[in-house]
Design a protein around this motif. Structure first.
Motif, PDB file in Angstrom:
ATOM      1  N   UNK A 116       0.815  -1.179  -0.214  1.00 30.67           N
ATOM      2  CA  UNK A 116      -0.688  -0.022   0.108  1.00 30.67           C
ATOM      3  C   UNK A 116       0.736   0.791   0.305  1.00 30.67           C
ATOM      4  N   UNK A 117       2.191   1.529   0.347  1.00 29.83           N
ATOM      5  CA  UNK A 117       3.261   2.600   0.735  1.00 29.83           C
ATOM      6  C   UNK A 117       3.066   2.427  -0.660  1.00 29.83           C
ATOM      7  N   UNK A 118       3.828   1.839  -0.810  1.00 32.54           N
ATOM      8  CA  UNK A 118       4.743   1.382  -2.434  1.00 32.54           C
ATOM      9  C   UNK A 118       3.748   2.583  -3.798  1.00 32.54           C
ATOM     10  N   UNK A 119       2.424   1.971  -3.667  1.00 34.27           N
ATOM     11  CA  UNK A 119       1.498   2.080  -4.764  1.00 34.27           C
ATOM     12  C   UNK A 119       1.375   3.952  -4.273  1.00 34.27           C
ATOM     13  N   UNK A 120       1.105   4.196  -2.835  1.00 31.74           N
ATOM     14  CA  UNK A 120       0.809   5.228  -2.289  1.00 31.74           C
ATOM     15  C   UNK A 120       1.709   6.187  -2.670  1.00 31.74           C
ATOM     16  N   UNK A 121       3.002   6.237  -2.763  1.00 31.42           N
ATOM     17  CA  UNK A 121       4.359   6.909  -3.334  1.00 31.42           C
ATOM     18  C   UNK A 121       4.290   7.300  -4.517  1.00 31.42           C
ATOM     19  N   UNK A 122       4.518   5.691  -5.575  1.00 34.11           N
ATOM     20  CA  UNK A 122       4.100   6.074  -7.007  1.00 34.11           C
ATOM     21  C   UNK A 122       2.574   7.325  -7.539  1.00 34.11           C
ATOM     22  N   UNK A 123       1.933   6.799  -6.974  1.00 39.31           N
ATOM     23  CA  UNK A 123       0.865   7.729  -6.812  1.00 39.31           C
ATOM     24  C   UNK A 123       0.840   8.944  -6.798  1.00 39.31           C
ATOM     25  N   UNK A 132       6.127  11.818  -1.290  1.00 44.03           N
ATOM     26  CA  UNK A 132       5.806  12.409  -0.042  1.00 44.03           C
ATOM     27  C   UNK A 132       6.412  12.482   1.042  1.00 44.03           C
ATOM     28  N   UNK A 133       6.431  13.040   2.185  1.00 46.57           N
ATOM     29  CA  UNK A 133       7.122  13.530   3.198  1.00 46.57           C
ATOM     30  C   UNK A 133       6.313  13.285   4.362  1.00 46.57           C
ATOM     31  N   UNK A 134       6.793  12.540   5.623  1.00 46.07           N
ATOM     32  CA  UNK A 134       6.385  12.526   6.889  1.00 46.07           C
ATOM     33  C   UNK A 134       6.180  14.244   7.385  1.00 46.07           C
ATOM     34  N   UNK A 135       7.171  14.435   7.350  1.00 47.27           N
ATOM     35  CA  UNK A 135       7.675  15.979   7.923  1.00 47.27           C
ATOM     36  C   UNK A 135       6.028  17.137   6.694  1.00 47.27           C
ATOM     37  N   UNK A 136       6.117  16.924   6.394  1.00 45.67           N
ATOM     38  CA  UNK A 136       4.848  17.434   5.127  1.00 45.67           C
ATOM     39  C   UNK A 136       3.755  16.906   5.446  1.00 45.67           C
ATOM     40  N   UNK A 137       3.577  16.331   6.067  1.00 49.25           N
ATOM     41  CA  UNK A 137       1.951  15.103   6.973  1.00 49.25           C
ATOM     42  C   UNK A 137       1.506  14.179   5.453  1.00 49.25           C
ATOM     43  N   UNK A 138       2.502  14.460   4.180  1.00 49.55           N
ATOM     44  CA  UNK A 138       1.497  13.727   3.102  1.00 49.55           C
ATOM     45  C   UNK A 138       1.140  12.481   3.874  1.00 49.55           C
ATOM     46  N   UNK A 139       1.907  11.455   4.248  1.00 53.10           N
ATOM     47  CA  UNK A 139       0.670  10.252   4.332  1.00 53.10           C
ATOM     48  C   UNK A 139       0.465  10.733   5.201  1.00 53.10           C
ATOM     49  N   UNK A 140      -0.054  10.884   6.431  1.00 52.13           N
ATOM     50  CA  UNK A 140      -0.789  11.132   7.547  1.00 52.13           C
ATOM     51  C   UNK A 140      -2.582  12.025   7.591  1.00 52.13           C
ATOM     52  N   UNK A 141      -2.510  12.978   6.230  1.00 55.56           N
ATOM     53  CA  UNK A 141      -3.413  14.030   5.580  1.00 55.56           C
ATOM     54  C   UNK A 141      -4.205  12.619   4.260  1.00 55.56           C
TER      55      UNK A 141
END
Length: 199
Positions: A116-123, A132-141
């Motif tokens: 799921x993470x790899x698909x999210x990063x690719x998209x 995406x970056x955790x510090x910019x809240x890409x994943x959390x947002x």
């Protein structure tokens, strides 16, 4: 054994929260006061499984104490549960933390081995031309938005939400004020210089 390792008179909110939690669940614990003479080493017993929660107010104390322990032999039956923000202290070398079986709690975690993470990063890269970056809240947002959209689509019935978050856990508990607060946390560990979900 559960040991709370701290300074005399320390006024740290997470220390008080830890005390309240153990007291509420009737879990026995013991204080080890830091006196600058490495008295924590005298309390570490390789024959007993021990969990140490260190709390210090000054970064210099954190650095000195963790370095001091890190140069010693490994403590095989000891887990150190540190505050997550200690990982951001630049002068605290990761070599010392890696030797000490360090664990910490965090409200987010991204596994680079998860499909799921790899698909999210690719998209994400395809759409925004940047990783995406955790510090910019890409994943959390993404997780928060997706969860609440799913919740609205199911008339706010959380049992019907089938969304798998990329970086967060959701465990909402009612607060005294009538709202809800997410209590979902990960217990993570630093192992072989890599952060992962604790074994």
């Amino acid at each position: 054994d559960i040991l709370i390792w701290t300074e005399r008179g320390a006024d740290i909110p997470s220390l008080r929260a830890c005390e309240r939690y153990f007291t509420k669940l009737d879990i026995p614990y013991e204080f080890v006061l830091d006196d600058g003479k490495n008295n924590i080493k005298k309390r570490l017993n390789p024959a007993v499984h021990q969990v140490v929660f260190p709390f210090f107010q000054q970064q210099t104390t954190v650095i000195a104490n963790m370095r001091n322990l890190g140069v010693e032999e490994d403590f095989p039956n000891t887990v150190f549960v540190i505050p997550e923000e200690w990982l951001d202290i630049e002068a605290l070398e990761v070599e010392y933390l890696n030797k000490l079986n360090v664990h910490f709690f965090s409200d987010y975690f991204v596994s680079e081995e998860n499909d799921n993470t790899l698909v999210f990063i690719s998209n994400f890269v395809e759409r925004y031309n940047t990783p995406p970056d955790l510090k910019r809240f890409s994943f959390q947002g993404y997780d928060i938005t997706k969860y609440f959209v799913e919740l609205m689509l199911h008339d706010f019935d959380a049992s019907k939400v089938r969304f798998s978050p990329v970086a967060m856990k959701f465990n909402f508990q009612k607060t005294e004020n009538g709202g809800y607060e997410n209590h979902g946390m990960f217990l993570l560990q630093l192992k072989d210089y890599k952060v992962q979900v604790a074994d």
